[in-house]
Design a protein around this motif. Structure first.
Motif, short mmCIF file in Angstrom:
data_model
loop_
_atom_site.label_atom_id
_atom_site.label_comp_id
_atom_site.label_asym_id
_atom_site.label_seq_id
_atom_site.Cartn_x
_atom_site.Cartn_y
_atom_site.Cartn_z
N PHE A 17 0.84 -1.19 0.00
CA PHE A 17 0.00 0.00 0.00
C PHE A 17 0.88 1.25 0.00
O PHE A 17 2.03 1.21 0.46
N VAL A 18 0.32 2.33 -0.48
CA VAL A 18 1.02 3.62 -0.48
C VAL A 18 0.12 4.63 0.23
O VAL A 18 -1.07 4.72 -0.04
N VAL A 19 0.73 5.36 1.16
CA VAL A 19 0.00 6.42 1.87
C VAL A 19 0.72 7.74 1.60
O VAL A 19 1.90 7.90 1.93
N TYR A 20 -0.01 8.68 0.99
CA TYR A 20 0.55 10.02 0.74
C TYR A 20 0.16 10.94 1.89
O TYR A 20 -1.03 11.03 2.23
N PRO A 21 1.11 11.62 2.51
CA PRO A 21 0.74 12.56 3.59
C PRO A 21 -0.21 13.63 3.08
O PRO A 21 -0.10 14.11 1.94
N PHE A 22 -1.12 13.99 3.91
CA PHE A 22 -2.16 14.98 3.61
C PHE A 22 -1.57 16.24 2.95
O PHE A 22 -2.04 16.69 1.91
N ILE A 77 -4.62 8.39 1.44
CA ILE A 77 -4.22 9.71 1.92
C ILE A 77 -4.12 9.64 3.44
O ILE A 77 -5.08 9.25 4.12
N GLY A 78 -2.97 10.03 3.97
CA GLY A 78 -2.75 9.96 5.41
C GLY A 78 -3.13 11.25 6.11
O GLY A 78 -2.75 12.35 5.68
N VAL A 79 -3.91 11.12 7.18
CA VAL A 79 -4.39 12.29 7.93
C VAL A 79 -3.92 12.16 9.37
O VAL A 79 -4.19 11.17 10.05
N SER A 80 -3.20 13.20 9.85
CA SER A 80 -2.76 13.21 11.24
C SER A 80 -3.76 13.97 12.10
O SER A 80 -4.69 14.60 11.56
N LEU A 137 -6.64 17.23 11.02
CA LEU A 137 -8.10 17.14 11.15
C LEU A 137 -8.76 18.51 11.10
O LEU A 137 -9.91 18.63 10.64
N ARG A 138 -8.06 19.52 11.58
CA ARG A 138 -8.64 20.88 11.58
C ARG A 138 -8.91 21.36 10.15
O ARG A 138 -9.86 22.11 9.92
N ARG A 139 -8.09 20.93 9.22
CA ARG A 139 -8.20 21.43 7.84
C ARG A 139 -9.03 20.52 6.96
O ARG A 139 -9.48 20.93 5.88
N LEU A 140 -9.19 19.27 7.39
CA LEU A 140 -9.83 18.28 6.51
C LEU A 140 -11.22 18.71 6.04
O LEU A 140 -11.53 18.61 4.84
N PRO A 141 -12.12 19.19 6.94
CA PRO A 141 -13.49 19.51 6.47
C PRO A 141 -13.50 20.59 5.38
O PRO A 141 -14.46 20.66 4.61
N PHE A 142 -12.48 21.41 5.33
CA PHE A 142 -12.45 22.53 4.39
C PHE A 142 -11.60 22.21 3.16
O PHE A 142 -11.30 23.09 2.35
N SER A 143 -11.21 20.97 3.04
CA SER A 143 -10.32 20.56 1.95
C SER A 143 -11.06 19.73 0.93
O SER A 143 -12.00 18.99 1.26
N GLU A 176 -15.25 12.20 14.91
CA GLU A 176 -16.13 12.84 13.93
C GLU A 176 -15.96 12.22 12.55
O GLU A 176 -16.76 12.49 11.64
N PHE A 177 -14.88 11.41 12.40
CA PHE A 177 -14.59 10.79 11.09
C PHE A 177 -14.40 9.29 11.26
O PHE A 177 -13.32 8.75 11.03
#
Length: 999
Positions: A110-115, A132-135, A139-145, A210-211
């Motif tokens: 598998f390949v995980v690209y940092p957010f 896609i990797g999410v730290s 998380l603060r930026r994810l909803p707006f991305s 929340e996710f």
């Protein structure tokens, strides 16, 4: 849930070990995680080995980065996926190619690209194996991305690099060391994020509450991954399984080779030899080590085909099969070598074969192995931060001035002397000590595997140019990969070159030499007398002052005595006090009966009940302490330092002591025997190993006995040995040679001999350039000797400063013209600028110069030699400002026994050592006015007052003492004698006084 974890093998970035990572996971109730060091797989195998102890299911991957700039994370679904990742990383490391932003299409990874990287690269499309990797921070930026649309591709990527603030501070220091910056100059972009920490699983789940789909995606990804390496006791070797097509063919070949070897090795083959051979063959087949023997046979056969000399040693030298295959030259029957040290049913690893080649031939043999076999790599090792080195590195990072760094490095301070910054250097120095600094190469280990070596780790490509694993020998053995040791040493180069020199200097005698006639050498009285008198300068393993002293104390005059001495000299035997006890028992057989424990004496009668060889550990553990042979071998291996810290070793140690108590031994005896085992086994040789060394010693001793000058030239041309070159030159003179300084008509780059005349090589001239030496030798070979300096300048392109060196060393002495005159002439013929190199259409016309008559003194010559060669060819005693007040020398020591002597000596070598309570003392070896060697000792009270100040002549006053027939001087006081003023500069100073200086 953690799929991006780093250890300190993320070099100069990570801060803790793979075991500490597992401990951290256990504390945080994490049951599966992925180890992903940055462009490194060093920790992978041990991580998998240790993970079950902590209740963790291990998964392996790689954090691919350019520097510390993230590209993507590769996570192996299985072992095939790990192979893919290792292939990819190795290709980029070998060719120094940047890691691409986009990963290749891995089949089993598998390949995980940092957010952040996905946003920067504006990546829109993802393949099935890409995520896609999410730290927590992301998380603060994810909803707006825009990335929130890729719900099924989002996974938790909370990096783990630090445990606490101290780890982060350590990380910043590592980054500053890596960037060679002051800590205050380190940029934020050059360090990791302080929030790269592991949280308890419930906290992580709460953060992503929340996710929930991200948690589900991550769980699903991890559950598809599984990695396995066999670390069980019953694991199969991972080395190349068959040498030929199948096991049956291998076994037939091994038997055939042994049969062919019997008449070569033995004049009479009796039942004892046949029984030993049959016993070994059965076990070798049963243990699956047939291919291992055949591969070693292949290597040494190729060496013989190429005319290369080699010595096979290690525990494999206890084997008659190895002897018949000519892997070693040690007869286990002659020496009664302990079979169980070589092989037993309990050991999983094959016997050690260390095959030494000449330092010149070793690279060729390494290249042969890489071409001959398919899956080959050099074995890696880690260079760690050491105490002094890390203080120097941190001192620079904290901005300490050089003198303060020196002060801290020496360690001669008290804490109240230090300021806040110096204390920080020491504090973090302790934290960095023994952490890996960079990857290097094992001294001689080569792996030849059944599988591709990238199955186990990635490889890097050090300057030697051969792929090298990212793990060390200990974990390699754990997973079933056993190294082949291909080593280089200068002793074999000396033997080989000595024979070549004899071939042209004494061709009439060369045909009669069989350097492999070691049996004849062992019986040769002249050679054995050389050993007894310790006249072994230049001879392999027997030339050091300590060995020379031991040979005299033990009165060694035969092969078996030399075998014992080769192991007794090792540090551990001396440390345990058993070297002295061995000498006492050797010289007084009654002491053996009085002091030796009956069980120990029965186990080791040849060594008077004293542990001398490595197999003695196995014998004592098995017969004295009642351990089985497998446990005894764990003990032996643990003592070698490889496994000392492991639980299995501690269990065996505890059982050793418990068994001894059950047998009713006294506590003092148990303590005494255990201390012997513990103190020396890590340094001792197997008896076969010592015997192999003794064989090479006898070969070099034969050459020194019958071809001493040729041998000393070979010693010098192969880099000398224990001593500086000038002392081998001195020894050659004592053996009857006439020594000449470099000469443009008779010298080569290295030393040459004509009859009994030795011409020193131009290599000793400190500032002469290689290309100049090569031009001189090539021109002389093509067009004959030079007839004058003018002829030389017409034929050889050379600059004035290089020509001046040759003139000053008297390399043009064949012209009969004084050096000063030649220098005048050279300056007139050459400008200081480089001469133009161009073909000469017409011979040059030389002007006639009228040069005043000049003279050179012998003292000037000596000082020119001191400056240009580093030593003079006259006696250094001739340079003393005040002549010696006596002519005492080594030959006078017997009549001064237990009396005081006043004696002068030119320093050969000095050994600084410490007593058990840490006080400094010195052992020094010197040459007297007659050219003979003598020894001195400065005990702590004297060593505190006097110390050696480099090369030169020292005057000693001390007491002549004797121990076991060895004479030395216990120094009471000493002083370094002054040399006469350099006459070349004295004349200049006189001129200034007469005519005034031009200031």
């Amino acid at each position: 849930m953690y799929l991006n974890c780093h250890t300190y093998y993320s070099l100069r970035f990570g801060t803790f070990s793979e075991v500490e990572l597992l401990q951290l996971a256990q504390q945080n109730h994490v049951t599966q995680l992925v180890l992903t060091d940055i462009n490194n797989t060093s920790a992978g195998l041990n991580f998998v080995r240790r993970a079950p102890e902590f209740g963790v299911r291990p998964i392996l991957g790689i954090d691919f980065r350019n520097g510390i700039q993230p590209c993507f994370i590769g996570i192996a679904q299985n072992n095939e996926g790990y192979l893919e990742l290792n292939d990819f990383l190795s290709h980029h490391l070998h060719h120094q190619i940047k890691i691409p932003d986009k990963a290749p299409c891995f089949t089993n990874a598998f390949v995980v690209y940092p957010f952040e990287q996905v946003l920067l690269n504006e990546q829109e499309h993802f393949m099935d194996h890409e995520f896609i990797g999410v730290s927590i921070k992301d998380l603060r930026r994810l909803p707006f991305s825009r990335l929130s649309e890729h719900k099924h591709k989002l996974v938790v990527q909370q990096p783990v690099t630090f445990r606490n603030k101290q780890d982060f501070n350590t990380h910043r220091l590592l980054r500053a060391i890596d960037k060679n910056l002051l800590l205050s100059k380190l940029q934020k972009g050059d360090e990791g994020d302080e929030e790269e920490k592991m949280y308890p699983v419930q906290n992580l789940a709460a953060a992503f509450s929340e996710f929930p789909f991200i948690l589900e995606n991550t769980e699903k990804l991890l559950n598809q991954c599984s990695i396995h390496f066999d670390f069980s006791k019953d694991r199969k070797p991972q080395n190349l399984r068959t040498y030929l097509q199948n096991v049956e063919e291998d076994e037939r070949l091994l038997e055939q080779l042994c049969t062919e070897g019997l008449p070569y090795r033995y004049e009479t083959v009796d039942d004892t030899i046949k029984d030993r051979l049959e016993k070994e063959l059965q076990l070798i087949k049963k243990m699956g080590f047939v291919s291992y023997f055949l591969i070693n046979w292949d290597i040494v056969s190729e060496a013989r085909r190429r005319g290369f000399y080699y010595v096979g040693r290690g525990s494999g030298a206890n084997s008659i099969v190895a002897y018949l295959l000519r892997i070693t030259d040690v007869d286990p029957m002659e020496l009664d070598l302990y079979f169980e040290r070589f092989i037993n049913l309990y050991r999983t690893n094959p016997p050690d074969f260390d095959i030494d080649f000449s330092w010149r031939d070793r690279p060729t043999m390494t290249e042969y192995i890489f071409k001959r076999f398919e899956h080959v790599a050099l074995l890696g090792t880690y260079v760690t931060f050491k105490e002094r080195g890390v203080i120097r590195e941190l001192g620079k990072v904290f901005g300490l001035p050089p003198h303060e760094i020196d002060f801290l490095s020496e360690g001669k301070y008290t804490l109240d002397q230090l300021d806040h910054v110096s204390k920080l250097v020491l504090k973090y120095g302790k934290l960095l000590k023994d952490k890996p600094n960079y990857l290097s190469i094992h001294a001689g280990g080569i792996l030849i595997s059944e599988r591709p070596l990238h199955w186990f780790s990635a490889t890097h490509l050090p300057p030697k140019g051969f792929p090298t694993t990212q793990y060390d020998m200990v974990i390699a053995e754990d997973v079933g990969l056993y190294k082949f040791d291909i080593l280089g040493q200068r002793g074999l180069g000396k033997i080989k070159e000595a024979l070549e020199i004899v071939a042209y200097n004494q061709p009439e005698k060369y045909e009669d030499i069989d350097i492999h006639n070691v049996k004849g050498f062992k019986r040769d009285g002249n050679i054995n007398n050389l050993i007894r008198s310790a006249q072994c300068m230049g001879c392999f393993y027997v030339e050091s002052p300590a060995m020379r002293m031991l040979l005299k104390k033990l009165q060694v005059d035969n092969y078996l005595g030399l075998v014992a001495a080769s192991s007794i000299i090792r540090p551990g035997v001396a440390k345990s006090g058993m070297m002295r006890e061995y000498i006492l028992r050797h010289r007084n057989k009654g002491r053996t009966e009085e002091k030796a424990h009956p069980v120990l004496l029965d186990i080791m009668p040849d060594t008077y009940g004293v542990m001398v060889y490595q197999e003695d550990v196995i014998k004592v553990a098995h017969h004295f302490a009642g351990l089985d042979l497998g446990e005894a071998d764990v003990l032996r291996r643990g003592m070698s330092g490889k496994f000392r810290s492991r639980d299995e070793f501690q269990k065996v140690q505890d059982k050793f002591i418990a068994n001894c108590r059950k047998k009713g031994y006294s506590e003092s005896l148990i303590s005494d025997v255990w201390n012997q085992v513990a103190s020396f086994a890590g340094y001792a040789f197997a008896k076969g190993h010592s015997a192999s060394y003794a064989v090479e010693s006898y070969q070099s001793l034969f050459l020194r006995t019958y071809f001493p000058l040729e041998y000393m030239v070979a010693v010098l041309n192969n880099g000398g040995g224990f001593y500086r070159s000038e002392f081998y030159i001195h020894d050659a003179r004592m053996l009857g040679a006439t020594i000449h300084p470099p000469c443009i008509n008779n010298s080569s780059i290295v030393n040459r001999i004509h009859g009994s005349h030795i011409y020193l090589g131009m290599m000793y001239l400190r500032d002469i350039e290689n290309r100049v030496m090569e031009r001189i030798v090539k021109e002389r070979l093509l067009h004959g000797p030079f007839v004058s300096m003018e002829d030389f300048l017409d034929r050889v392109h050379i600059r004035m400063e290089q020509l001046a060196i040759l003139i000053r060393i008297d390399a043009f002495r064949f012209t009969g013209i004084n050096r000063h005159e030649l220098l005048w002439k050279a300056h007139m013929m050459l400008s200081k600028n480089d001469r133009m190199e161009h073909p000469k259409l017409f011979p040059p016309r030389h002007q006639k110069f009228q040069i005043p008559k000049l003279h050179t003194t012998q003292l000037e010559t000596a000082f020119e030699q001191l400056e240009l060669l580093g030593f003079c060819l006259c006696s250094p005693f001739e340079l003393l400002a005040e002549p010696p007040r006596n002519a005492h020398g080594q030959r006078d020591l017997p009549r001064y026994l237990n009396k005081h002597i006043d004696i002068y000596g030119y320093l050969v070598t000095v050994k600084n050592t410490s007593t058990h309570d840490g006080k400094r003392m010195y052992f020094a070896t010197l040459v007297d006015q007659q050219g003979e060697v003598f020894d001195t000792v400065l005990f702590p009270p004297v060593a505190a007052k006097y110390y050696f100040r480099g090369k030169g002549i020292y005057r000693f006053y001390g007491k002549v003492v004797e121990e076991f027939g060895f004479l030395s001087i216990e120094v009471i006081k000493m002083q370094k004698e002054n040399y006469i003023q350099d006459p070349r500069y004295a004349e200049m100073r006189t001129s200034k006084k007469l005519f005034g200086s031009n200031k």
